[in-house]
Enzyme design. Structure first.
Site, PDB file in Angstrom:
ATOM      1  N   PRO A 130       0.838  -1.401  -0.107  1.00 51.15           N
ATOM      2  CA  PRO A 130       0.002  -0.115  -0.040  1.00 51.15           C
ATOM      3  C   PRO A 130       0.901   1.365   0.049  1.00 51.15           C
ATOM      4  O   PRO A 130       1.590   1.476   0.811  1.00 51.15           O
ATOM      5  CB  PRO A 130      -0.706   0.005   1.296  1.00 51.15           C
ATOM      6  CG  PRO A 130      -0.004  -0.985   2.237  1.00 51.15           C
ATOM      7  CD  PRO A 130       0.637  -1.853   1.310  1.00 51.15           C
ATOM      8  N   ASP A 144       5.676   3.499   1.637  1.00 51.64           N
ATOM      9  CA  ASP A 144       5.034   2.345   2.072  1.00 51.64           C
ATOM     10  C   ASP A 144       4.204   2.851   3.301  1.00 51.64           C
ATOM     11  O   ASP A 144       4.697   3.070   4.146  1.00 51.64           O
ATOM     12  CB  ASP A 144       6.125   1.255   2.221  1.00 51.64           C
ATOM     13  CG  ASP A 144       5.321  -0.032   2.661  1.00 51.64           C
ATOM     14  OD1 ASP A 144       4.075   0.031   3.179  1.00 51.64           O
ATOM     15  OD2 ASP A 144       5.981  -0.943   2.941  1.00 51.64           O
ATOM     16  N   HIS A 145       2.943   3.002   3.215  1.00 54.68           N
ATOM     17  CA  HIS A 145       2.198   3.419   4.100  1.00 54.68           C
ATOM     18  C   HIS A 145       2.200   2.725   5.560  1.00 54.68           C
ATOM     19  O   HIS A 145       1.635   2.942   6.610  1.00 54.68           O
ATOM     20  CB  HIS A 145       0.700   3.934   3.595  1.00 54.68           C
ATOM     21  CG  HIS A 145       0.184   4.881   4.520  1.00 54.68           C
ATOM     22  ND1 HIS A 145      -0.106   5.047   5.841  1.00 54.68           N
ATOM     23  CD2 HIS A 145      -0.056   6.480   4.278  1.00 54.68           C
ATOM     24  CE1 HIS A 145      -0.733   6.144   6.403  1.00 54.68           C
ATOM     25  NE2 HIS A 145      -0.715   7.198   5.192  1.00 54.68           N
ATOM     26  N   ARG A 146       2.676   1.356   5.367  1.00 51.96           N
ATOM     27  CA  ARG A 146       2.571   0.470   6.533  1.00 51.96           C
ATOM     28  C   ARG A 146       3.667   0.890   7.678  1.00 51.96           C
ATOM     29  O   ARG A 146       3.256   0.624   8.916  1.00 51.96           O
ATOM     30  CB  ARG A 146       3.098  -0.998   6.198  1.00 51.96           C
ATOM     31  CG  ARG A 146       1.753  -1.687   5.185  1.00 51.96           C
ATOM     32  CD  ARG A 146       2.341  -2.886   4.793  1.00 51.96           C
ATOM     33  NE  ARG A 146       3.537  -2.905   3.842  1.00 51.96           N
ATOM     34  CZ  ARG A 146       4.357  -3.778   3.384  1.00 51.96           C
ATOM     35  NH1 ARG A 146       3.792  -5.295   3.771  1.00 51.96           N
ATOM     36  NH2 ARG A 146       5.269  -3.740   2.645  1.00 51.96           N
TER      37      ARG A 146
END
Lengths: 482, 571
Positions: free
Chosen positions: A284, A454-456
């Site tokens: 994501p 990477d939005h994690r």
């Protein structure tokens, strides 16, 4: 005169293990007169019935030879005088014959590989009982010997022998009965090469035959070639019952090719890019853009340019210095459960090279000074062009920089490479009218950078803070030269 | 008369190599030898040299003499003749004989019932060379590795089937008209119709439905050639089960084709079909592919021409029954073991090409009128090509050349035999040395040979008590071959070390078919290795492969003192 079963120019030998320092024993021979039948050397107390097949010296100048092909496969029975392997020397391809009866227990040096003269290229066992021992020997000979051959398959013949009791010959209705496997010549070749069990496949070709495509699908490889034929006229005829079922069970999702189109298979590099890009879909990502004023950077660039510093090096250095203050942007998420903070700041920089894309890595970009960095970069690009980059020189990046500014691109969007936290896409710097806090207009060079992350692990605020730092460094670039 | 010029048969090479007197050749299996040379193409131009000779007088044709050939005196030789020489069949053999006869001052007629040029020009060597030229280029363009090594970039190569077929057809028409024109220009009468021998020195010819004409000639040459041989049990429909006659029209390129017979014809077609995208299955009655070649050359050829290509094979099997595709079923081929005769396998393919050799075309020749019995269709002849009758006596004034006599089924052999016959009838005794006739197979790379194979040479050596040596050179060591990136290949010389006689030369490699002639000329002229090794070859050329070959031979005899250029020439 050569012995009757030896043709004039073939060489036969293989010797007992005792003589593994063998090459000395062979007289050097010139090409047109190789004619020694290896006289049985005195074998003093040889117990072992396991013999090595050596790389022969086919000419006086030969130091190593390449295996063109193994005429025999592992498990094949050999008899004296038979060709076992074809060796390419600096001058010619020659058949090498065995001087002993036995079983080819193991192939130590595979087809296409090279071995020095005198090195063992295969192991010959006298009886089946010794095959295991011979294989162990082979394994110790070469770490590369990964070929764990299946127990000697008695029939390398790929055509299944029909049961003798039911002669297909006598039965006119042979096609009506239980179908036997029909595979095309190339399909059989591929199956052997990729160790695919033909019998286990269901053919999708005409009349239910197994085609090369079926084998490739079963082996999990991409179709390696276009069909060279013209758009071959499909044989239109009433579909056989077997054909109808296979058609309905395999609806084709690939649109038919546009007539006249050509299909060019991926190179290895392109295949790697494709694989990475598909993998990236599972991450994501989000993007944050930021305008950066570059007047000061441009001025600095003009000053340091004569010293061999490139804009790429300047940007890499700036990014690295910003990353020092924002370690989370330099981190990555390997397993979806944790942050992996990288101790080094390695800036990967995307480079287009002929027919591909590669990302040479400037390691420890925060620690090296600008000049060293520039020099390092120059070396990397040269190596990349020559396709000589070592793996750690292109896959150790922790943050990627991609710059299309030189083409006049003002902004673009990069795809995050797997295994990294963020990638920065840099557009062109161009004169822009800006109004300052006091309301004065002026023209400044502005460049848009756009970071994909990477939005994690990296959130919007992290990225914004990082970009602010990066912008400050670029707008006050003196620190870059320190 | 259906005329045929060329090649291919069920004749093991050894038969004519060792016993050229025995036309009855024992054949146990269909061995498929096809020797195909395109020698006669040159004759289209050779008319230039001949036409300025003084043959003009033959253009005044003496038809008035035909009264002597009436039905009453059948069986007795006429006193005066319409022609000096009549040739039945205008293939390459007949054409070669006709041209030489004119040169020798003979009044000549040639009878053709089909088309001038025979098999070679219309259904054999010539159109197949057009297809092979295409396949060679396709192969190169498709070889990514090869192109890359030369630094070339080519995007996916493709072809247009009809365009390829047209190329073959156009070439055949062009050569055919060259042949026809060359004979017309020299004043050879071309008589149309099927020729039949009605008695000594007497031939009738005519088209079906027209009255026959009878002509007489002092000497008659039969040159009716051959047709594809189709074993029984095989149903040829011309679409999915075909012979070389159909295949050369290239009406389709099947996905998968079985080729019955792995001799010259089969091998050349496998080259064409695989280059055009087909997969190929060979069916060979003998235990080994490519019988008839020197074993070592065959082995190398198999490694290059068969193994890496989309080809598999069944050896030691007969195809007893081949059924064309129909009713939604593929072509089926039933195989039995060649030795045990037990059913072995059934193949299902898209098409089958029958390349099991060629059968002589001698039916309806009227040989019974002169007490000649064919042997399996072949006309028995002596070493001077004179026909032998049922009692073993020579038939005066009657000769048979080319495929119809089965000595060596090659277009250029037929022509050479024809020339030899003309030499005899014009008063010079001449016996053709068949061991000096080269043969070639135009695969990529090509295979060529002249003289004996190594096993044949060794057998002969044992019988006659001399020593045999073998020398070899590789194309890998040749500059020109490496420049072309075509280093795969081998040249092999079989010779007598005691006197330097060349017994055989076999070449597999780039342009092998063109390279063989240095060796075949040496054999024909009796040149010894110790002499020819001093001949100079341009550098860098492929011919240096042979240069090196001759130089590497270890001959005990020294160069003869009467070397051609005895006087040193200062330059």
């Amino acid at each position: 005169m050569a012995s009757p079963f030896l043709s004039n120019c073939t060489i036969s030998f293989s010797s007992s293990l005792k003589y593994s320092t063998l090459p000395r024993l062979f007289p050097s021979v010139s090409f047109s007169s190789i004619r020694f039948k290896s006289t049985p050397r005195r074998i003093l107390t040889v117990r072992s019935k396991i013999r090595e097949i050596f790389m022969p010296a086919l000419s006086s100048t030969m130091t190593e030879g390449k295996i063109v092909s193994w005429v025999k496969s592992e498990g094949d029975l050999l008899s004296k005088g038979e060709s076992v392997v074809v060796v390419e020397s600096d001058k010619a391809d020659m058949d090498v014959e065995t001087f002993y009866d036995g079983i080819l227990a193991a192939i130590v040096v595979g087809e296409g590989e090279t071995a020095p003269v005198g090195a063992a290229i295969g192991i010959l066992a006298e009886t089946e009982d010794e095959i295991a021992e011979a294989k162990a020997k082979a394994a110790s000979k070469s770490g590369a010997s990964t070929r764990s051959a299946p127990p000697p398959a008695p029939a390398a013949d790929s055509t299944p022998a029909p049961p003798k009791s039911t002669p297909a010959y006598a039965a006119p209705t042979v096609t009506e009965g239980p179908r036997k496997t029909v595979a095309t010549p190339y399909a059989k070749k591929l199956a052997k090469q990729h160790k695919v069990d033909i019998e286990s496949l269901v053919g999708t070709g005409p009349y239910g035959r197994i085609t090369p495509e079926d084998i490739e699908a079963a082996a999990g490889i991409l179709p390696s070639k276009t069909n060279v034929g013209p758009v071959v006229v499909a044989e239109v005829k009433p579909a056989a019952p077997t054909k109808a079922t296979s058609d309905s069970s395999a609806p084709s999702s690939i649109p038919p090719p546009v007539p006249g189109s050509t299909v060019v298979p991926f190179t290895t590099m392109q295949a790697a890019v494709s694989k990475n890009m598909v993998e990236s879909i599972s991450v994501p990502t989000f993007r944050v853009g930021y305008p950066v004023t570059t007047d000061a950077l441009d001025a600095l660039y003009e000053k340091v340019k004569p010293k061999g510093v490139t804009m790429t090096a300047l940007l890499a250095k700036a990014a690295a210095m910003a990353l020092v203050q924002h370690p989370v942007v330099n981190s990555s998420c390997k397993d979806g459960k944790s942050f992996s903070y990288n101790s080094n700041i390695n800036i990967a920089i995307a480079v287009a090279i002929n027919g591909g894309l590669i990302t040479p890595v400037l390691q420890d970009a925060d620690k090296l000074d600008l000049y060293l960095l520039s020099q390092k970069w120059k070396e990397l690009v040269e190596k990349a062009r020559a396709k000589q980059l070592q793996p750690q020189e292109y896959n150790s990046g922790t943050f990627t920089l991609s710059n299309l500014g030189m083409f006049g691109v003002d902004r673009f969007d990069a795809i995050l490479p797997p295994g990294q936290g963020a990638i920065m896409a840099v557009g062109a710097s161009k004169p822009t009218v800006v109004a300052d806090a006091d309301g004065f207009f002026s023209v400044k060079n502005k460049m848009l950078v756009n970071v994909t992350a990477d939005h994690r692990i990296i959130y919007g605020a992290d990225l914004a803070a990082f970009l602010q730092t990066f912008s400050k460094i670029v707008e006050n670039p003196e620190s870059l030269t320190l | 008369m259906h005329s045929i010029c060329s090649q291919a048969t069920a004749v093991p090479r050894s038969n004519f190599a060792f016993d050229s007197h025995a036309p009855a050749l024992p054949i146990s299996k269909p061995i498929n030898l096809r020797f195909c040379g395109l020698r006669k193409e040159a004759f289209g131009f050779s008319g230039l040299t001949h036409s300025c000779s003084s043959r003009v007088r033959f253009t005044s044709r003496g038809h008035s003499k035909r009264i002597s050939a009436s039905a009453e005196n059948n069986g007795t030789p006429p006193k005066s003749f319409d022609y000096d020489l009549i040739i039945i069949g205008a293939g390459v053999g007949g054409h070669g004989a006709a041209l030489h006869a004119v040169e020798k001052g003979l009044k000549t007629a040639i009878i053709e019932g089909d088309v001038v040029g025979g098999t070679c020009v219309n259904r054999g060597c010539v159109p197949s060379k057009a297809l092979l030229a295409v396949s060679g280029k396709m192969r190169e363009l498709q070889s990514e590795h090869h192109m890359k090594a030369l630094g070339l970039q080519v995007s996916a190569a493709g072809y247009d089937r009809q365009g390829v077929a047209d190329h073959a057809n156009n070439l055949a028409s062009k050569i055919r008209s060259n042949l026809t024109n060359s004979m017309k220009a020299l004043g050879v009468d071309i008589l149309t119709g099927f020729g039949t021998v009605v008695g000594p020195q007497k031939v009738k010819y005519g088209k079906v439905g027209f009255p026959d004409n009878i002509v007489t000639a002092k000497d008659i040459i039969i040159a009716t050639g051959s047709v594809p041989f189709v074993p029984k049990g095989i149903e040829v429909d011309g679409k999915t089960v075909i012979t070389s006659d159909h295949a050369l029209k290239l009406e389709s390129v099947p996905d998968w084709i079985a080729i019955v017979g792995s001799g010259y014809i089969g091998l050349e077609f496998s080259d064409v079909y695989t280059a055009l995208g087909s997969e190929v299955t060979f069916i060979e009655a003998l235990d080994q592919l490519m019988p008839g070649f020197d074993p070592e050359i065959g082995k190398l050829a198999q490694r290059v021409l068969i193994n890496p290509r989309k080809i598999d094979y069944h050896t030691g099997v007969f195809a007893t029954k081949i059924t064309p595709a129909k009713d939604g079923k593929p072509v089926t081929i039933e195989l039995i073991d060649a030795k045990t005769k037990e059913p072995k396998d059934t193949l299902e393919v898209d098409a089958a090409l029958i390349a099991t050799g060629r059968a002589p075309f001698t039916n309806g020749l009227g040989l019974e009128n002169i007490n000649v019995e064919t042997q399996r269709g072949f006309v028995p002849v002596d070493e001077r090509m004179q026909v032998i009758d049922a009692n073993g006596n020579l038939v005066p004034h009657l000769y048979c050349i080319g495929d119809a006599n089965g000595k060596m089924m090659l277009a250029h052999a037929a022509s050479a035999q024809g020339i030899s016959v003309v030499e005899q009838v014009t008063g010079r005794d001449h016996v053709l040395n068949h061991l000096s006739i080269p043969a070639a197979c135009f695969t990529h790379p090509e295979i060529s040979m002249v003289g004996l194979t190594e096993p044949q040479a060794r057998e002969k050596a044992e019988k006659e008590g001399f020593e045999v040596s073998v020398a070899k050179t590789s194309f890998k060591a040749n500059t020109k071959a490496l420049a072309e990136n075509e280093g795969e290949g081998l040249a092999k010389l079989i010779y007598r070390p005691d006197n330097g006689e060349i017994l055989g030369v076999h070449i597999f490699g780039l342009h092998a078919a063109d390279l063989i002639h240095e060796a075949s000329n040496a054999i024909a002229l009796g040149t010894r290795i110790q002499d020819i090794k001093f001949a100079v070859h341009a550098h860098p050329t492929l011919s240096e492969v042979l240069d090196e070959l001759f130089k590497s031979a270890k001959v005990k005899a020294t160069a003869s003192s009467h070397v051609p250029v005895s006087e040193p020439v200062a330059v």
